[in-house]
Motif scaffolding. Structure first.
Motif, PDB file in Angstrom:
ATOM      1  N   PHE A   9      26.274  74.034  42.171  1.00 49.50           N
ATOM      2  CA  PHE A   9      26.871  75.247  41.611  1.00 49.50           C
ATOM      3  C   PHE A   9      27.413  76.206  42.666  1.00 49.50           C
ATOM      4  O   PHE A   9      28.139  77.142  42.332  1.00 49.50           O
ATOM      5  N   ARG A  10      27.061  75.995  43.919  1.00 50.62           N
ATOM      6  CA  ARG A  10      27.470  76.911  44.982  1.00 50.62           C
ATOM      7  C   ARG A  10      28.983  77.077  45.054  1.00 50.62           C
ATOM      8  O   ARG A  10      29.490  78.183  45.256  1.00 50.62           O
ATOM      9  N   GLN A  11      29.751  76.017  44.868  1.00 56.54           N
ATOM     10  CA  GLN A  11      31.189  76.028  45.102  1.00 56.54           C
ATOM     11  C   GLN A  11      32.025  76.228  43.848  1.00 56.54           C
ATOM     12  O   GLN A  11      33.030  76.932  43.867  1.00 56.54           O
ATOM     13  N   ASN A  12      31.628  75.593  42.748  1.00 53.31           N
ATOM     14  CA  ASN A  12      32.539  75.466  41.607  1.00 53.31           C
ATOM     15  C   ASN A  12      32.060  76.092  40.305  1.00 53.31           C
ATOM     16  O   ASN A  12      32.750  75.986  39.284  1.00 53.31           O
ATOM     17  N   PHE A  13      30.913  76.736  40.302  1.00 55.82           N
ATOM     18  CA  PHE A  13      30.353  77.250  39.057  1.00 55.82           C
ATOM     19  C   PHE A  13      31.334  78.135  38.295  1.00 55.82           C
ATOM     20  O   PHE A  13      31.564  77.949  37.096  1.00 55.82           O
ATOM     21  N   ALA A  14      31.948  79.093  38.969  1.00 54.73           N
ATOM     22  CA  ALA A  14      32.876  80.006  38.292  1.00 54.73           C
ATOM     23  C   ALA A  14      34.161  79.294  37.886  1.00 54.73           C
ATOM     24  O   ALA A  14      34.790  79.667  36.889  1.00 54.73           O
ATOM     25  N   TYR A  15      34.568  78.301  38.647  1.00 55.88           N
ATOM     26  CA  TYR A  15      35.789  77.573  38.288  1.00 55.88           C
ATOM     27  C   TYR A  15      35.596  76.827  36.981  1.00 55.88           C
ATOM     28  O   TYR A  15      36.467  76.847  36.103  1.00 55.88           O
ATOM     29  N   VAL A  40      43.355  66.158  42.640  1.00 52.98           N
ATOM     30  CA  VAL A  40      42.953  66.446  44.019  1.00 52.98           C
ATOM     31  C   VAL A  40      42.326  67.827  44.170  1.00 52.98           C
ATOM     32  O   VAL A  40      41.889  68.194  45.263  1.00 52.98           O
ATOM     33  N   ILE A  41      42.265  68.620  43.096  1.00 53.76           N
ATOM     34  CA  ILE A  41      41.638  69.934  43.226  1.00 53.76           C
ATOM     35  C   ILE A  41      40.131  69.755  43.406  1.00 53.76           C
ATOM     36  O   ILE A  41      39.537  68.780  42.940  1.00 53.76           O
ATOM     37  N   ASN A  42      39.515  70.721  44.070  1.00 51.13           N
ATOM     38  CA  ASN A  42      38.106  70.600  44.411  1.00 51.13           C
ATOM     39  C   ASN A  42      37.216  70.562  43.176  1.00 51.13           C
ATOM     40  O   ASN A  42      36.223  69.829  43.134  1.00 51.13           O
ATOM     41  N   SER A  43      37.544  71.338  42.147  1.00 54.80           N
ATOM     42  CA  SER A  43      36.692  71.393  40.959  1.00 54.80           C
ATOM     43  C   SER A  43      36.786  70.140  40.100  1.00 54.80           C
ATOM     44  O   SER A  43      36.066  70.014  39.108  1.00 54.80           O
ATOM     45  N   ALA A  44      37.650  69.204  40.474  1.00 50.98           N
ATOM     46  CA  ALA A  44      37.707  67.916  39.776  1.00 50.98           C
ATOM     47  C   ALA A  44      36.692  66.921  40.329  1.00 50.98           C
ATOM     48  O   ALA A  44      36.571  65.813  39.811  1.00 50.98           O
ATOM     49  N   ARG A  45      35.962  67.304  41.344  1.00 52.08           N
ATOM     50  CA  ARG A  45      34.963  66.418  41.939  1.00 52.08           C
ATOM     51  C   ARG A  45      33.667  66.477  41.133  1.00 52.08           C
ATOM     52  O   ARG A  45      33.219  67.562  40.753  1.00 52.08           O
ATOM     53  N   TRP A  46      33.071  65.320  40.912  1.00 57.51           N
ATOM     54  CA  TRP A  46      31.786  65.308  40.208  1.00 57.51           C
ATOM     55  C   TRP A  46      30.676  64.694  41.054  1.00 57.51           C
ATOM     56  O   TRP A  46      29.566  64.454  40.579  1.00 57.51           O
ATOM     57  N   ASP A  47      30.906  64.458  42.341  1.00 55.27           N
ATOM     58  CA  ASP A  47      29.911  63.786  43.163  1.00 55.27           C
ATOM     59  C   ASP A  47      28.602  64.563  43.255  1.00 55.27           C
ATOM     60  O   ASP A  47      27.515  63.967  43.261  1.00 55.27           O
ATOM     61  N   ASN A  48      28.661  65.912  43.314  1.00 51.68           N
ATOM     62  CA  ASN A  48      27.428  66.685  43.389  1.00 51.68           C
ATOM     63  C   ASN A  48      26.597  66.589  42.112  1.00 51.68           C
ATOM     64  O   ASN A  48      25.370  66.686  42.148  1.00 51.68           O
ATOM     65  N   PHE A  49      27.256  66.409  40.971  1.00 53.22           N
ATOM     66  CA  PHE A  49      26.506  66.172  39.732  1.00 53.22           C
ATOM     67  C   PHE A  49      25.698  64.881  39.849  1.00 53.22           C
ATOM     68  O   PHE A  49      24.527  64.834  39.463  1.00 53.22           O
ATOM     69  N   TYR A  50      26.336  63.844  40.365  1.00 56.85           N
ATOM     70  CA  TYR A  50      25.647  62.567  40.447  1.00 56.85           C
ATOM     71  C   TYR A  50      24.615  62.527  41.571  1.00 56.85           C
ATOM     72  O   TYR A  50      23.697  61.696  41.531  1.00 56.85           O
ATOM     73  N   THR A  51      24.719  63.415  42.547  1.00 54.32           N
ATOM     74  CA  THR A  51      23.635  63.562  43.513  1.00 54.32           C
ATOM     75  C   THR A  51      22.393  64.107  42.819  1.00 54.32           C
ATOM     76  O   THR A  51      21.282  63.605  43.019  1.00 54.32           O
ATOM     77  N   VAL A  52      22.566  65.138  41.988  1.00 51.09           N
ATOM     78  CA  VAL A  52      21.452  65.671  41.212  1.00 51.09           C
ATOM     79  C   VAL A  52      20.858  64.585  40.323  1.00 51.09           C
ATOM     80  O   VAL A  52      19.632  64.402  40.251  1.00 51.09           O
ATOM     81  N   ILE A  53      21.725  63.845  39.647  1.00 47.94           N
ATOM     82  CA  ILE A  53      21.266  62.789  38.732  1.00 47.94           C
ATOM     83  C   ILE A  53      20.540  61.691  39.495  1.00 47.94           C
ATOM     84  O   ILE A  53      19.487  61.195  39.055  1.00 47.94           O
ATOM     85  N   SER A  54      21.067  61.299  40.660  1.00 48.47           N
ATOM     86  CA  SER A  54      20.423  60.264  41.458  1.00 48.47           C
ATOM     87  C   SER A  54      19.024  60.684  41.878  1.00 48.47           C
ATOM     88  O   SER A  54      18.060  59.919  41.754  1.00 48.47           O
ATOM     89  N   ARG A  55      18.888  61.912  42.362  1.00 43.57           N
ATOM     90  CA  ARG A  55      17.575  62.391  42.779  1.00 43.57           C
ATOM     91  C   ARG A  55      16.620  62.440  41.580  1.00 43.57           C
ATOM     92  O   ARG A  55      15.430  62.126  41.709  1.00 43.57           O
ATOM     93  N   ALA A  56      17.129  62.865  40.427  1.00 40.20           N
ATOM     94  CA  ALA A  56      16.290  62.908  39.231  1.00 40.20           C
ATOM     95  C   ALA A  56      15.860  61.509  38.823  1.00 40.20           C
ATOM     96  O   ALA A  56      14.709  61.290  38.414  1.00 40.20           O
ATOM     97  N   ASN A  57      16.768  60.542  38.911  1.00 40.83           N
ATOM     98  CA  ASN A  57      16.427  59.173  38.531  1.00 40.83           C
ATOM     99  C   ASN A  57      15.308  58.601  39.399  1.00 40.83           C
ATOM    100  O   ASN A  57      14.404  57.917  38.905  1.00 40.83           O
ATOM    101  N   TYR A  58      15.382  58.850  40.707  1.00 36.70           N
ATOM    102  CA  TYR A  58      14.304  58.399  41.591  1.00 36.70           C
ATOM    103  C   TYR A  58      12.991  59.089  41.227  1.00 36.70           C
ATOM    104  O   TYR A  58      11.933  58.452  41.176  1.00 36.70           O
TER     105      TYR A  58
END
Length: 457
Positions: free
Chosen positions: A60-66, A94-112
């Motif tokens: 949420f640090r970068q894109n929450f408001a977007y 190519v816009i930054n808010s189109a990235r979802w990798d940080n969501f899947y980092t959260v999900i990956s950590r939760a899955n472990y």
């Protein structure tokens, strides 16, 4: 192929065990290790869950408001990049808010965590074990709920990646499939999370109340109004949540951890966020209040001077999150928490659910609790109809002002199917397929089984 595997397996980053229970915001990931090799004792399980919260900070640090405000009508911008693309409805892959990798980092950590927390406790059936599992499930649910609202169909991954025999090139699941998992995870959280935690942790860790609040949001998104009301009632009945007086309204955000807050993403001076970049750099901030938003605020609304600098003809300072008179040239980083849900949000969602079920008495009672605090006259059904077009319209107006710039407005427009009618006169939005974000080109390059969202092909 090697690059893809490195990307995937490096997504699991755990926090240092030292001081894990009291230093949720201060620890940085230190290593990449297998879940089976890491979760050996309860303190490892606590550190692993802390790692999910750490991922939420980065998310949420970068894109929450977007995501929550950038495409809606309450703000304007003079900045290029994502702010301009979202306001003008010229989104690209190519816009930054189109990235979802940080969501899947959260999900990956939760899955472990979900897989290996039981291993860390062995045969012990402890309260801490249940609480940690509940938090991990809720944080995974929160990530998937945002993913669906932003991109629609997304891959549903519920197992950690641990070997080359697993399918790395996952396909999208339907929105219904993903939201069913969100619901199941949040229900599990209501059954296992603690009702409260000690000190400031109580608002930055998932409690039963937070899980009920997110279920309220989920059911409203799905138009399951009766279920939303049931979940909201559980939040409202919890004595630890209460509306703050209007004179303390800014402190919900400036100080954090208020009685009104239900769940916040925690930040501090070491790990700040972009709240100042989005809202508080005066004439150089990403966003300032739009003329339409300013005109929508009723006369004598006590919130108005607490939202922005009313002394300016063209307001350039949103100081809702920093307090009246905030020095927008301050070099200090934004250490304030991001409030994801609070009691006013839940009260107004419950009011909207009642109004949608043609229960005006219940709806007006909840709506007027917020209006009275703001120093506004109470509404009856006739006044709501004449002033705002409908009872639901009056509630959405109240959400627009009360929750302004908190990341709700775009999702409110989507939920009520008013995004196109609201934004078409502003930026030409006209195609329902355009309501979703594009998938970032980097994700498409890494996964050949992903297909770009239809509008952006």
């Amino acid at each position: 192929m090697k690059k893809l595997l490195k990307y995937t397996f490096c997504s699991l980053l755990f926090l240092s065990v030292s001081g894990c229970s009291n230093s949720l915001l201060d620890k940085e990931p230190i290593s990449n290790v297998s879940g089976e090799g890491y979760y050996k004792k309860p303190s490892d399980a606590q550190a692993g869950v802390n790692g999910i919260y750490n991922g939420l900070q980065s998310l949420f640090r970068q894109n929450f408001a977007y995501w929550g405000e950038g495409r809606a009508d309450n703000i304007v911008t003079r900045h290029a990049g994502d702010p301009a693309a979202l306001q003008q409805n010229t989104l690209t892959p190519v816009i930054n808010s189109a990235r979802w990798d940080n969501f899947y980092t959260v999900i990956s950590r939760a899955n472990y965590a979900i897989k290996y927390i039981p291993q860390a406790f062995g045969t012990e059936d402890s309260e801490l074990k249940r609480q940690l599992l509940g938090q991990a499930h809720a944080l995974r649910a929160l990530a998937y709920f945002y993913l669906v609202r932003i991109w629609g169909q997304v891959p549903l991954v519920t197992e950690p990646y641990e070997g080359l025999d697993q399918d790395l090139f996952v396909k999208k699941n339907t929105e219904a499939e993903v939201l069913a998992k969100v619901e199941a995870d949040l229900i599990l959280a209501t059954e296992n999370c603690a009702s409260n935690y000690s000190g400031a942790r109580n608002r930055v860790m998932i409690t039963k109340g937070a899980a009920y609040a997110f279920l309220t949001q989920l059911y409203m998104w799905q138009k399951k109004y009766a279920q939303a009301i049931e979940m909201a009632e559980k939040v409202i009945a919890d004595p630890q949540y209460a509306l703050v007086p209007i004179e303390d309204w800014n402190n919900i955000f400036v100080k954090g951890s208020s009685t009104e807050s239900i769940f916040e993403v925690g930040y501090n001076e070491v790990q700040p966020n972009n709240l100042r970049v989005w809202y508080a750099n005066g004439s150089d901030s990403d966003y300032v209040p739009s003329a339409g938003f300013i005109a929508s605020i009723e006369p004598d609304d006590l919130r108005k001077p607490r939202i922005y600098d009313v002394s300016q003809v063209q307001p350039r300072k949103i100081w809702k999150f920093f307090g009246e008179g905030f020095n927008d040239e301050s070099p200090e980083p934004s250490a304030g928490n991001i409030v994801l849900t609070r009691l006013a949000d839940i009260l107004l969602l419950k009011a909207e659910a009642h109004a949608s079920l043609n229960q005006p008495v219940e709806a007006l009672d909840l709506l007027n609790r917020i209006r009275i605090r703001a120093g506004l006259p109470v509404l009856d059904q006739n006044k709501a109809q004449s002033q705002f077009g409908s009872l639901v319209g009056s509630i959405l107006h109240e959400r627009s002002v009360e929750l302004c710039f908190e990341g709700h407005r775009w999702f409110d427009l989507l939920r009520n199917e008013t995004a196109i009618s609201t934004m078409k006169p502003i930026n030409g939005l006209s195609d329902k397929r355009n309501l979703l974000w594009p998938i970032h080109e980097g994700e498409l390059l890494k996964n050949p089984n992903l297909q770009q969202n239809e509008f952006y092909r």
